[in-house]
Design a protein around this motif. Structure first.
Motif, PDB file in Angstrom:
ATOM      1  N   PRO A 189      43.234  29.128  34.789  1.00 11.56           N
ATOM      2  CA  PRO A 189      42.373  30.127  34.265  1.00 11.56           C
ATOM      3  C   PRO A 189      43.655  30.704  33.435  1.00 11.56           C
ATOM      4  O   PRO A 189      43.123  31.439  32.189  1.00 11.56           O
ATOM      5  N   ALA A 244      41.606  28.446  27.076  1.00 18.20           N
ATOM      6  CA  ALA A 244      40.531  29.226  26.248  1.00 18.20           C
ATOM      7  C   ALA A 244      39.705  30.034  26.868  1.00 18.20           C
ATOM      8  O   ALA A 244      38.901  29.394  27.608  1.00 18.20           O
ATOM      9  N   GLU A 245      39.509  30.548  25.715  1.00 15.89           N
ATOM     10  CA  GLU A 245      38.078  32.051  26.502  1.00 15.89           C
ATOM     11  C   GLU A 245      36.747  30.880  26.647  1.00 15.89           C
ATOM     12  O   GLU A 245      35.235  31.225  27.005  1.00 15.89           O
ATOM     13  N   LEU A 246      36.321  30.695  25.555  1.00 15.95           N
ATOM     14  CA  LEU A 246      35.413  29.521  25.147  1.00 15.95           C
ATOM     15  C   LEU A 246      35.577  28.239  25.916  1.00 15.95           C
ATOM     16  O   LEU A 246      34.469  27.201  25.840  1.00 15.95           O
ATOM     17  N   SER A 259      43.303  36.581  34.819  1.00 12.52           N
ATOM     18  CA  SER A 259      42.782  35.690  33.505  1.00 12.52           C
ATOM     19  C   SER A 259      41.353  36.083  33.923  1.00 12.52           C
ATOM     20  O   SER A 259      40.689  35.476  33.243  1.00 12.52           O
ATOM     21  N   ARG A 308      38.401  37.203  31.346  1.00 12.36           N
ATOM     22  CA  ARG A 308      38.079  36.444  30.196  1.00 12.36           C
ATOM     23  C   ARG A 308      36.659  35.518  30.446  1.00 12.36           C
ATOM     24  O   ARG A 308      36.155  35.261  29.589  1.00 12.36           O
ATOM     25  N   PHE A 309      36.457  34.965  31.307  1.00 16.98           N
ATOM     26  CA  PHE A 309      35.064  34.012  32.030  1.00 16.98           C
ATOM     27  C   PHE A 309      34.678  34.446  32.684  1.00 16.98           C
ATOM     28  O   PHE A 309      33.432  34.080  33.098  1.00 16.98           O
ATOM     29  N   ASP A 310      33.830  36.040  32.494  1.00 17.79           N
ATOM     30  CA  ASP A 310      32.711  36.418  33.216  1.00 17.79           C
ATOM     31  C   ASP A 310      31.279  35.937  32.370  1.00 17.79           C
ATOM     32  O   ASP A 310      30.527  36.330  33.197  1.00 17.79           O
ATOM     33  N   SER A 311      31.521  36.249  30.609  1.00 16.97           N
ATOM     34  CA  SER A 311      29.917  35.358  30.889  1.00 16.97           C
ATOM     35  C   SER A 311      29.498  33.875  31.416  1.00 16.97           C
ATOM     36  O   SER A 311      28.205  33.855  31.114  1.00 16.97           O
TER      37      SER A 311
END
Length: 394
Positions: free
Chosen positions: A16, A20-22, A43, A46-49
């Protein structure tokens, strides 16, 4: 290897901190397995979505525990992981899946027949390696002439001498209490519960001031109990994310963890909850609009409907029974202990809100099914949050 045995297809495996975030979203995972450690906690935000996506199941594991698993523990964890990934509750080892609900004619299968092909040598080797680590005690080791202090002669052993006291005994006690004890004059002091009240002095009058308060705000009667186990972290995360920030009751969460790392659980739930998430500590009281994670070694006390934490062991059934029904709720999420259902139903009969997680999408629905069999309400974690908010709208 555990993922392969469970039949999972790994679409992405990465750190993580460098991912990369996406990239996680573009991999379109159905399940995300997170190996928790302090180095990656910052880290994860950044991946909450993806981690907060209701269509994605999130499984948290302790990296430190995962590195230590071997042998039986590793096999057991692999079975539980397969149950989570495939949405069932079959976590028994080979041979434990025999269906005894539909007996067939003839003698039942014996344990020896079930384990006919099982090798015993690995268990013997493991027992031999652990034999010298087992606790010893109760007998004094007798040193032989050879100088070894690890041999024992049963003929020469004698129990350790009882220490003698030089002080004379008087009526069974080690001191002379025959001297007259002075009796204080005047009325006895006013008894005060130091944990619950403080005394204010004003002239000749005394005033008791309640100490049932917390730094987080005034306490209230009743509470919301959340119970969970295997598969529970994902359900709890979704429920807490939908709770209003001004919920007028404290939320008490008991989630059974193999490693007992409740501090990490507090951090992870705090990322998604609009309510502050705290670790319950002895000597504190529960306040409204706060979530308290309950360790096994902290007792929960209820006095006049007010919840506080103290020294001792957590006793869920007693906690359920002690809550004021009209001001409380009990929610049984994935992995809850089915033994709690009867106590929860009894509290609901007196006016408490009782509901369970819907078996659909529930990794371990045993408690929910037991509740539904008694006519109880079951719903998704998001719907359960809506029920709680409507129960106490202000």
């Amino acid at each position: 290897m555990a993922l392969d045995e469970a039949g999972a297809y790994v679409v992405l495996e990465d750190d993580p901190n460098t991912l990369a975030e996406l990239a996680l979203g573009e991999a379109a995972p159905q399940v995300v397995l997170v190996a928790l450690e302090a180095a990656i906690e910052d880290s994860l935000a950044r991946f909450d979505s993806v981690l907060h996506d209701p269509a994605v199941a999130v499984i948290f594991d302790e990296a430190e525990l995962a590195a230590r698993r071997e042998g039986w523990e590793a096999k057991r964890w692999a079975r539980h992981l397969a149950a989570k990934l495939n949405g069932h509750a079959d976590v028994l080892p080979p041979g434990g899946e025999t269906d005894h609900t539909r007996p067939e004619p003839g003698l039942p299968t014996t344990p020896a027949q079930i384990h006919a092909d099982a090798a015993i040598e690995p268990h013997l080797e493991e027992a031999q390696s652990l034999a010298f680590e087992l606790p010893r005690g109760g007998l004094e080791l007798v040193q032989e002439e050879t100088g070894s202090d690890q041999s024992f002669d049963p003929e020469s052993w004698k129990p350790a001498a009882v220490p003698q006291h030089d002080r004379a005994l008087n009526d069974g006690f080690g001191e002379d209490f025959s001297a007259e004890v002075p009796v204080p004059s005047g009325p006895p002091p006013l008894p005060v519960d130091a944990g619950n009240a403080a005394i204010k002095s004003s002239g000749l009058s005394l005033e008791l001031e309640s100490m049932h308060s917390s730094a987080a705000g005034p306490v209230v009667r009743g509470a919301v109990l959340l119970f969970a186990g295997i598969g529970g972290p994902d359900a709890v995360r979704k429920l807490l994310a939908d709770l209003p920030p001004d919920l007028s009751r404290p939320v008490l969460l008991q989630l059974r963890l193999d490693g007992g790392r409740y501090d990490n659980l507090v951090k992870q739930m705090g990322r998604v909850s609009a309510l502050p998430v705290l670790l319950a500590k002895a000597g504190e009281s529960a306040a409204a609009a706060h979530v308290y994670v309950l360790p096994n070694d902290v007792a929960v006390n209820v006095e006049d409907g007010v919840v506080s934490f103290g020294e001792g062991a957590l006793q869920p059934e007693n906690l359920i029974a002690s809550l004021p029904p009209a001001d409380s709720a009990v929610l049984l999420l994935s992995g809850s202990d089915p033994a709690l259902v009867d106590a929860a139903v009894a509290l609901a009969a007196k006016g408490a809100l009782l509901a369970g997680q819907s078996p659909q999408g529930c990794y371990d629905p045993a408690a929910s099914k037991a509740l539904a069999a008694q006519g109880g309400l079951v719903a998704s974690p998001g719907e359960l949050a809506t029920h709680l908010a409507s129960r106490w709208p202000d």
